[in-house]
Design an enzyme around this catalytic site. Structure first.
Site, PDB file in Angstrom:
ATOM      1  N   LYS A  51     -14.561  10.680 -12.854  1.00  0.00           N
ATOM      2  CA  LYS A  51     -14.769  10.261 -14.131  1.00  0.00           C
ATOM      3  C   LYS A  51     -15.675  11.854 -14.662  1.00  0.00           C
ATOM      4  O   LYS A  51     -15.523  12.562 -15.789  1.00  0.00           O
ATOM      5  CB  LYS A  51     -16.720   9.644 -13.403  1.00  0.00           C
TER       6      LYS A  51
ATOM      7  N   ARG B 268     -24.781   8.875 -12.902  1.00  0.00           N
ATOM      8  CA  ARG B 268     -23.194   8.086 -12.471  1.00  0.00           C
ATOM      9  C   ARG B 268     -23.095   8.963 -11.312  1.00  0.00           C
ATOM     10  O   ARG B 268     -22.711   9.829 -11.058  1.00  0.00           O
ATOM     11  CB  ARG B 268     -22.574   7.856 -12.961  1.00  0.00           C
TER      12      ARG B 268
ATOM     13  N   GLY C  15     -17.449  -0.199  -9.533  1.00  0.00           N
ATOM     14  CA  GLY C  15     -18.701  -1.102  -9.741  1.00  0.00           C
ATOM     15  C   GLY C  15     -18.935  -1.244  -8.033  1.00  0.00           C
ATOM     16  O   GLY C  15     -20.335  -1.520  -7.941  1.00  0.00           O
TER      17      GLY C  15
ATOM     18  N   MET D  83     -20.075   1.783  -6.922  1.00  0.00           N
ATOM     19  CA  MET D  83     -21.209   2.190  -6.315  1.00  0.00           C
ATOM     20  C   MET D  83     -22.332   1.962  -7.191  1.00  0.00           C
ATOM     21  O   MET D  83     -22.416   1.718  -8.221  1.00  0.00           O
ATOM     22  CB  MET D  83     -20.609   3.793  -6.064  1.00  0.00           C
TER      23      MET D  83
ATOM     24  N   ARG E 212     -11.140   7.040 -17.706  1.00  0.00           N
ATOM     25  CA  ARG E 212      -9.916   7.034 -16.461  1.00  0.00           C
ATOM     26  C   ARG E 212      -9.147   6.413 -16.584  1.00  0.00           C
ATOM     27  O   ARG E 212      -8.387   5.418 -18.006  1.00  0.00           O
ATOM     28  CB  ARG E 212     -10.749   6.129 -15.647  1.00  0.00           C
TER      29      ARG E 212
ATOM     30  N   HIS F 161     -17.386  -7.199 -13.971  1.00  0.00           N
ATOM     31  CA  HIS F 161     -16.818  -7.115 -12.672  1.00  0.00           C
ATOM     32  C   HIS F 161     -15.478  -7.698 -11.882  1.00  0.00           C
ATOM     33  O   HIS F 161     -14.548  -7.081 -11.091  1.00  0.00           O
ATOM     34  CB  HIS F 161     -17.552  -7.830 -11.324  1.00  0.00           C
TER      35      HIS F 161
ATOM     36  N   SER G 145      18.753   1.230  15.980  1.00  0.00           N
ATOM     37  CA  SER G 145      17.801   0.435  14.905  1.00  0.00           C
ATOM     38  C   SER G 145      16.322   0.769  15.752  1.00  0.00           C
ATOM     39  O   SER G 145      16.127   0.357  17.034  1.00  0.00           O
ATOM     40  CB  SER G 145      17.795  -1.183  14.675  1.00  0.00           C
TER      41      SER G 145
ATOM     42  N   THR H 156      10.310  -0.396  16.108  1.00  0.00           N
ATOM     43  CA  THR H 156       8.782   0.529  15.455  1.00  0.00           C
ATOM     44  C   THR H 156       7.294  -0.719  16.500  1.00  0.00           C
ATOM     45  O   THR H 156       6.693  -0.296  16.432  1.00  0.00           O
ATOM     46  CB  THR H 156       8.236   1.187  13.906  1.00  0.00           C
TER      47      THR H 156
ATOM     48  N   ASP I 273       7.463  -2.656  18.538  1.00  0.00           N
ATOM     49  CA  ASP I 273       7.993  -2.576  20.471  1.00  0.00           C
ATOM     50  C   ASP I 273       7.342  -1.031  20.532  1.00  0.00           C
ATOM     51  O   ASP I 273       6.596  -0.396  21.782  1.00  0.00           O
ATOM     52  CB  ASP I 273       8.753  -3.334  21.042  1.00  0.00           C
TER      53      ASP I 273
ATOM     54  N   CYS J 208      13.909  -1.617  11.749  1.00  0.00           N
ATOM     55  CA  CYS J 208      13.722  -3.119  11.630  1.00  0.00           C
ATOM     56  C   CYS J 208      12.369  -3.829  11.881  1.00  0.00           C
ATOM     57  O   CYS J 208      11.924  -5.105  11.802  1.00  0.00           O
ATOM     58  CB  CYS J 208      14.607  -3.866  12.067  1.00  0.00           C
TER      59      CYS J 208
ATOM     60  N   TYR K 292      18.465   3.212   6.386  1.00  0.00           N
ATOM     61  CA  TYR K 292      18.037   2.024   5.684  1.00  0.00           C
ATOM     62  C   TYR K 292      17.104   1.478   6.617  1.00  0.00           C
ATOM     63  O   TYR K 292      16.317   2.362   7.701  1.00  0.00           O
ATOM     64  CB  TYR K 292      18.808   0.821   6.318  1.00  0.00           C
TER      65      TYR K 292
END
Length: 882
Positions: free
Chosen positions: A39, A109, A118, A120, A353, A469, A773, A776, A778, A840, A860
């Site tokens: 702002k 503000r 909305g 704050m 904004r 809002h 491959s 991620t 496990d 994967c 990939y």
């Protein structure tokens, strides 16, 4: 109270904390959002380019950081710098703060570096008291206006700074209006506003034990402190968590001279967007209220007027506003959300904004702006939030469906949703956690409802406009919303709503259509979206830009077809165990598990093989020559056996064995930690006949599809949970042996890297494996020593205490898990230069993780079918330089 008593001071850490803006002096611009907040930076920028902006000054985000690091204390120098900023405002306005004859009033503000609408606090009319209100009345020659400003200050300040419940003031206001026959706030006379102001002050004294503060500087510092404190309110914390906004960013505070939209019918206040935020259409879009101030439009207290009406009532003001709209878009090269006030037909800009918008609007605006030569294709790609594309993948109402329209409101946020009525944000959140789909129904939403809005499928309000809002937050979340449905009368106390004489209770189902504004009774049939037009255009630009290929995790024909529809370039993970649970084969799977000898197991597997082969035929046909990575059986065998006593008896009867035999086998397969037990490649080593059947089915399916369609099939056989090169050697030899027996050629054999040891030993494993491959999910579990299923009991506490910045199962831990991915990639490619690398796990659909995979050099990513568009765009963004 003396200001020094209010300001606890600490040692100096910085020279400059306060930055002024206005016609005569401007100490910031739009590039300084990190320091001045969004702002403040934009107010300074608008001042710089000559727009009519009331002067003010900004307490930087560094003050917020200092404030929280020093137990709500301020830097020593700040009082002097605020005084200097205030003097500059007084000079430009020609009025003095606290002056009894012609008082300068201030607004205070918040201003975070990214928009948090909305979330704050804001306080207007700082500087009014029992004396200055008379000076304002005299100098403006408008007593009603002066006391309207005063009662607003008392209500706002007491709510935000003193903690007096906002609704208590509303009760006083509503009671007065009811007793005196006033339909609107604007119907209240000056004498009435004086009476209400006195009642407001009495309420403050009753609730706090102290009189409403009369010293203007005490008001100013109280407001500044309250805005800084609002950074840590529950609603702001929730919003930051939902939108991944770091807590350490803090907020700036903007102090600005007040201009008045509530002096009469030649005054007003409004909110507008330079393009339609729901559709993206290039048209001026907004609302305003005559004789109103500040928050009245977004609060939804009165029904606003459309901007087009201003062309009739204030044509010169509209012409100027429309010119500023075009100037701001050209300057910022993006759709803007602006706030303005009109005082005696003079226009003032209070904010600009980047406007929040739906995903459909974002796509249209980006594509249109490229065609208008405002931005480049690369800028358009970077401008779309990949996660927002999820909004486009939700159902819409089937035009042919039978429907009962209960009411019609404003189409505030597009899309449709069905759910149970819930009138309370806390209840909505709890119901959603229990698996219910809910529609949050409120008279109007407030920032305190943010958690319920996030949990709900959609939002319905009986009051408020297109910029209320509810509307703004729902659009940002991608939730359907119908606002301002005036025929809906909500009784929050009794948890009912009445529509044209029909009463609906909490828990009953309704459907809302945020594209038309309709509120419908019950569940209504919906359609899946068609992804064409602007979506296809942007995706084509993204596909031409990205390096990473995007595949999908799919094992059913429906999943594979969905993946192709969304642009998947192959299957990166086919989990064969999901196929084993099909009703047509689960009994044979259980027969195989209960078998005592290899011969019995092979007999059961022979019954499964035709089904498995057909599964692969279906996938290969749909993928039409694209690569398909098939993971051999991974989970421990006990997962396929029944657990309940009646199921045990049923299986025993079907297989003509005793229930005791089933129970004994379940007991023998029991493991203390099955995730680290007999699963993955270990199954293939101990029971090679299982993997042999699967591999044979893969190759025979590939040959059958080739023969039938002429398409060359490219299967990639993936062995799960490899820890050593020796395991890979044994199982690769088995795959090659089956391939030779079937006569199939043109396949790859690789492994899923999901153990830290495999990542560290990647160099030797790559001597045998032809692709990696990264699993991620496990790999995260085994690296952290955390069970994903049990982490919910402590992960929130870890994030709250900043032990972990994010859930490592949602976004990859780059320092630990990510480092193992890097090590495995480097060591694997050092051994085998052409080693294919993919991922994967769930991270394959997470934009932040995708950026990491781009820098790591993977070939990939693979994700769920509905995440494919998100991954395509995120991969393009990752390939573009910042």
């Amino acid at each position: 109270m003396a200001v020094n008593a209010m300001l606890k001071t600490s040692a100096q850490t910085n020279d400059k904390w306060v930055y002024s803006f206005g016609k005569e002096i401007c100490q910031g611009d739009a590039t300084q959002k990190n320091l001045l907040g969004g702002k403040g930076a934009n107010l300074a920028e608008m001042s710089k380019i000559g727009l009519p902006v009331p002067p003010g000054f900004i307490l930087s985000t560094e003050v917020c950081t200092y404030f929280y690091q020093n137990k709500n204390a301020y830097p020593t120098e700040i009082e002097h710098q605020v005084d200097a900023g205030l003097k500059q405002v007084e000079k430009e306005i020609g009025a003095s703060f606290g002056d009894v004859k012609k008082p300068l009033l201030l607004s205070v503000r918040s201003g975070a570096r990214v928009s948090m609408p909305g979330m704050m606090d804001t306080i207007l009319n700082i500087g009014l008291n029992d004396t200055t209100v008379k000076g304002l009345a005299a100098s403006s020659n408008n007593e009603r206006f002066a006391y309207d400003c005063y009662r607003r200050l008392i209500q706002m300040y007491s709510d935000v700074v003193l903690g007096v419940d906002h609704d208590l003031f509303e009760d006083i206001l509503d009671t007065y209006k009811r007793r005196n026959g006033c339909r609107q706030d604007t119907d209240i006379t000056a004498e009435g506003l004086k009476e209400i102001s006195e009642q407001f002050k009495d309420l403050v004294k009753k609730e706090t034990g102290k009189a409403f503060p009369q010293e203007p500087r005490e008001q100013l510092w109280g407001a500044i402190g309250a805005v800084f404190k609002s950074w840590m309110t529950p609603r702001a914390v929730t919003y930051r968590k939902i939108n991944a906004i770091p807590e350490e960013w803090g907020t700036a505070v903007c102090v600005q001279a007040v201009v008045f939209g509530n002096m009469g019918d030649d005054c007003g206040t409004g909110v507008a967007f330079t393009r339609n935020p729901s559709t993206g259409e290039n048209m001026f879009y907004g609302e305003y209220l005559l004789n109103a101030q500040g928050e009245d439009v977004v609060a939804g207290i009165r029904t606003p007027l459309h901007l087009e009406d201003m062309q009739k009532t204030m044509p010169e003001v509209y012409k100027e506003l429309n010119g500023i709209r075009l100037q701001l878009e050209k300057h910022y090269k993006d759709m803007q959300d602006i706030e303005f006030t009109i005082q005696n037909k003079k226009l003032y800009m209070l904010q600009t904004r980047t406007g929040k918008r739906t995903a459909a609007a974002a796509l249209k605006i980006a594509v249109d702006m490229v065609n208008e030569k405002l931005i480049t294709k690369e800028q358009a790609i970077k401008r779309i939030n990949p996660q927002s594309l999820d909004q486009l993948l939700h159902p819409t109402i089937d035009a042919k469906a039978e429907k009962t329209v209960l009411a019609k409101g404003l189409p505030a946020s597009p899309g449709a949703a069905t759910g149970e009525i819930s009138f309370d944000a806390d209840d909505a959140e709890k119901l959603a956690k229990d698996g219910h789909k809910v529609i949050l129904c409120r008279t109007e939403t407030s920032p305190e409802d943010i958690h319920g809005m996030h949990a709900a499928e959609g939002i319905l309000t009986s009051r408020g406009g297109m910029t209320s809002h509810a509307a703004v937050v729902a659009r940002g979340m991608g939730k359907p919303c119908v606002s301002g449905a005036g025929d809906v009368m909500i009784d929050h106390k009794n948890k009912t709503m009445t529509v044209k004489g029909r009463t609906l209770k909490e828990g009953e189902k309704i459907t809302i259509d945020g594209s038309t504004g309709e509120v419908l009774f019950g569940a209504v049939r919906m359609l899946q979206p068609a992804l064409t037009g602007d979506f296809e255009t942007l995706m084509q630009w993204a596909d031409a830009t990205r390096r990473l290929k995007v595949r999908a995790n799919a094992e059913t024909a429906l999943d594979a077809e969905t993946a192709r529809k969304f642009g998947a370039e192959g299957i990166g993970l086919c989990r064969t165990e999901h196929m084993f649970f099909e009703p047509s084969r689960i009994l044979h799977v259980r027969q195989m598990i209960l078998a005592e000898t290899q011969e019995e197991r092979r007999e059961a597997l022979a019954k499964i093989e035709p089904h498995q082969r057909q599964d692969f035929v279906n996938l290969f046909k749909i993928m039409k020559g694209l690569p398909v990575t098939i993971r051999l059986l991974d989970p421990p065998l006990h997962e396929f056996l029944p657990q309940e006593e009646d199921e045990i008896n049923s299986v025993a009867k079907s297989l003509s064995v005793s229930p005791d035999k089933v129970r004994q086998r379940i007991q023998r397969l029991h493991e203390a930690n099955p995730m680290l037990g007999l699963r993955g490649s270990r199954l293939g080593i101990v029971y090679p006949e299982i993997y042999e059947m699967q591999v044979k089915a893969i190759f025979e399916a590939a040959l059958a599809v080739k023969k039938e369609t002429g398409e060359t099939v490219t299967p990639e056989v993936m062995v799960p949970l490899i820890a050593t090169k020796a395991e890979m050697d044994i199982l690769k030899a088995m795959v090659d042996k089956v391939a030779a027996a079937t006569g199939f050629k043109g396949y790859l054999t690789g492994t899923m890297i999901e153990l830290p040891r495999a990542a560290l030993a990647a160099g030797s494993i790559a001597e045998t494996a032809e692709f990696f491959s990264f699993g991620t999910n496990d790999l995260t579990q085994t690296t952290f020593g955390i069970s994903r299923d049990d982490a919910g009991s402590f992960l929130p506490a870890y994030q709250a205490q900043h032990i972990l910045s994010a859930d490592p199962f949602a976004s990859i831990d780059t320092e630990g898990v990510g480092e193992l991915v890097k090590i495995a990639a480097e060591r694997g490619r050092k051994t085998r230069k052409e080693l294919k690398l993919g991922i994967c796990g769930e991270h394959g659909g997470d934009p932040a993780s995708i950026k990491f995979f781009e820098t790591t050099g993977l070939d990939y990513i693979s994700c769920s079918p509905y995440r494919v568009p998100i991954a395509r765009l995120a991969a393009a963004q990752a390939s573009l330089k910042d």
